[in-house]
Design a protein around this motif. Structure first.
Motif, short mmCIF file in Angstrom:
data_model
loop_
_atom_site.label_atom_id
_atom_site.label_comp_id
_atom_site.label_asym_id
_atom_site.label_seq_id
_atom_site.Cartn_x
_atom_site.Cartn_y
_atom_site.Cartn_z
N ARG A 128 9.22 5.99 -4.94
CA ARG A 128 8.16 6.83 -5.52
C ARG A 128 8.36 8.29 -5.14
O ARG A 128 8.78 8.59 -4.03
CB ARG A 128 6.80 6.34 -5.05
N GLU A 135 -0.05 7.01 -7.35
CA GLU A 135 1.30 6.47 -7.31
C GLU A 135 1.59 5.66 -8.56
O GLU A 135 0.72 4.96 -9.09
CB GLU A 135 1.47 5.56 -6.08
N PHE A 152 9.59 -1.64 -5.29
CA PHE A 152 9.51 -0.31 -4.71
C PHE A 152 10.18 -0.33 -3.33
O PHE A 152 9.90 -1.20 -2.51
CB PHE A 152 8.05 0.15 -4.61
#
Length: 481
Positions: free
Chosen positions: A422, A429, A454
């Motif tokens: 990210r 987010e 992620f």
């Protein structure tokens, strides 16, 4: 350190290399190289011998390369970041007679001339190594397994240097920074090219973004070299506009296809254009965009002296303009082969070097890379290029970095997974559902993401190439959990 400018340029023996606060002229480098060559000759190193060079970024690295070439010895370039297993593999493959460097690990495995020891300069002899003899062994990226040693002769290295000078339009007034590891082909090529062109370079001990940006203004750098991690760092820098980058002619993007969104962000914030280029350890300069006629969706056109063609992945027959297949090349700058020797045959197809890259060449000669043939994802019989999906993901402001890979799937053959970091300070987010929807909106249905994971960091080689095999090992099993 004397300030760059007219005084430096008018010296009889102008500065060629700067490291921290120390300047070296080309003559001084040659004299130090001659001194080291004489010392190594006394230790029994002869023309044709292989010598392992494992060193961090420092002027003595350059001196060692030049000195070994004066002897007619072959430089075996070893990354200073390698661990014991990797080093053992490299030494077994290349069988060097001696080590030179600053690595305690290398000193454990070979008699080693430490580069911290002083070198006594000598007058260089007129050394002319056999053009057909090996100049350097540089290890391939090793993205799919243990790396092979790529053999470049003095002739192929000389050709690569001339190709690089031509496509960069490099001259003696240019000033470059060397931030990439010189144990990698791009770092070595940049160093040797600057010396050959009579240009100027600053060698950095390690990559530091703030130091790099400051030196552009301080040293009036004219050409900046960037690989994907550097480009990403530039685009994400919150104070990029505060740095004076006006001396830059362009920033070269190499090693991986350009992420257009990242490049456009940097140009919009700085006014500095990009110069996409394309090469490999086996063929250092394959293509480059013509200066003044750059397209970010292409790596450019074949470099002078390089012939390219595309071959069908199914029939192995040559393809026409715009058709997608494996890119193959011929050039005087092409490697002599691999170690182990048995790996060489599969790298060629009727005299053409198989790049392993998938792409197309249009009627005007513009080359577009799709992906690596070994990294193409096969979904229900369709070939899916990770880079195509990555380009979509990079365009999302909430994505810092990403890599796409395939994992085995009993229904579709392979399922598509995206590993994503990210972007810092982007609120809210980004979510996995958002990214999956973005890909579904932009690309064909069979290119949909089955899963988004992620991660804190995308594993990459120093060149910027993604280590997809590591991602597969870490996250591939999660697809069916």
């Amino acid at each position: 350190m004397s300030a760059p400018g007219v005084a430096t340029a008018l010296r009889a023996d102008p500065v060629a290399l700067v490291f921290e606060d120390r300047e070296y002229s080309r003559g001084e480098l040659d004299r130090l190289a001659a001194g080291l060559a004489a010392e190594l000759a006394e230790r029994g190193v002869r023309a044709g011998d292989r010598v392992a060079l494992m060193s961090g970024n420092r002027p003595e690295f350059v001196v060692a390369v030049l000195g070994l070439w004066q002897l007619g010895a072959t430089v075996v370039l070893i990354s200073p970041s390698w661990k014991r297993t990797e080093l053992e593999h490299a030494l077994m493959l290349t069988e060097p007679v001696l080590g030179v460097g600053d690595s305690p690990l290398l000193a454990e495995m070979l008699p080693m001339r430490h580069l911290d020891e002083p070198i006594t300069p000598r007058t260089p002899a007129a050394a002319r190594p056999d053009p057909a003899s090996d100049a350097v062994l540089v290890f391939s990226s090793g993205t799919t397994g243990l790396p092979k040693a790529v053999r470049h002769t003095h002739a192929s290295m000389a050709a690569a240097v001339q190709h690089w000078i031509k496509v960069l339009e490099l001259n003696s007034y240019d000033r470059l920074q060397i931030l990439t590891p010189p144990s990698h082909i791009l770092g070595l090529l940049n160093i040797v090219t600057v010396l050959q062109a009579g240009a100027w370079m600053r060698l950095h001990r390690r990559f530091d973004l703030e130091r790099m940006l400051s030196c552009i203004a301080q040293d009036r750098i004219t050409i900046e070299m960037a690989v994907a991690p550097i480009a990403l760092a530039l685009a994400a820098h919150p104070e990029l506009e505060s740095y004076d980058l006006s001396s830059l002619r362009y920033i070269m993007w190499g090693a991986t296809p350009v992420a257009a969104g990242v490049a456009e962000t940097v140009t919009a914030r700085t006014g500095v254009p990009w110069l996409p280029a394309y090469g490999a350890s086996e063929l250092p300069v394959i293509a480059c965009s013509p200066i003044g006629d750059v397209r970010l969706d292409s790596v450019g056109k074949a470099a002078p002296g390089v012939r390219l063609r595309a071959i069908s992945l199914e029939t192995r027959e040559p393809l026409g303009p715009g058709e997608i297949g494996e890119l193959q090349a011929r050039s005087a700058s092409l490697m002599a082969g691999y170690l182990p020797d048995e790996a060489t045959a599969s790298a060629f197809d009727d005299g053409w070097y198989r790049t392993g890259d998938v792409g197309s060449i249009d009627a005007d000669g513009w080359i577009r890379l799709t992906d690596r043939s070994k990294e193409m994802i096969k979904v229900r019989g369709f070939q899916v290029a990770p880079a195509e999906i990555e380009a979509v993901l990079h365009a999302h402001p909430g994505v810092g970095d990403c890599a796409v890979f395939g994992v085995a799937d009993p229904g579709d053959g392979e399922a598509i997974v995206a590993a994503v970091t990210r972007a810092a300070e982007v609120v809210p987010e980004v979510t996995a559902d958002e990214l999956a929807a973005l890909v579904a909106e932009r690309l064909a249905g069979y290119k949909r993401l089955r899963r988004v994971v992620f991660v804190s960091e995308i594993p990459r080689l120093p060149s910027g190439k993604v280590l997809r095999r590591i991602l597969k090992e870490q996250y591939g099993r999660q697809i069916h959990e």
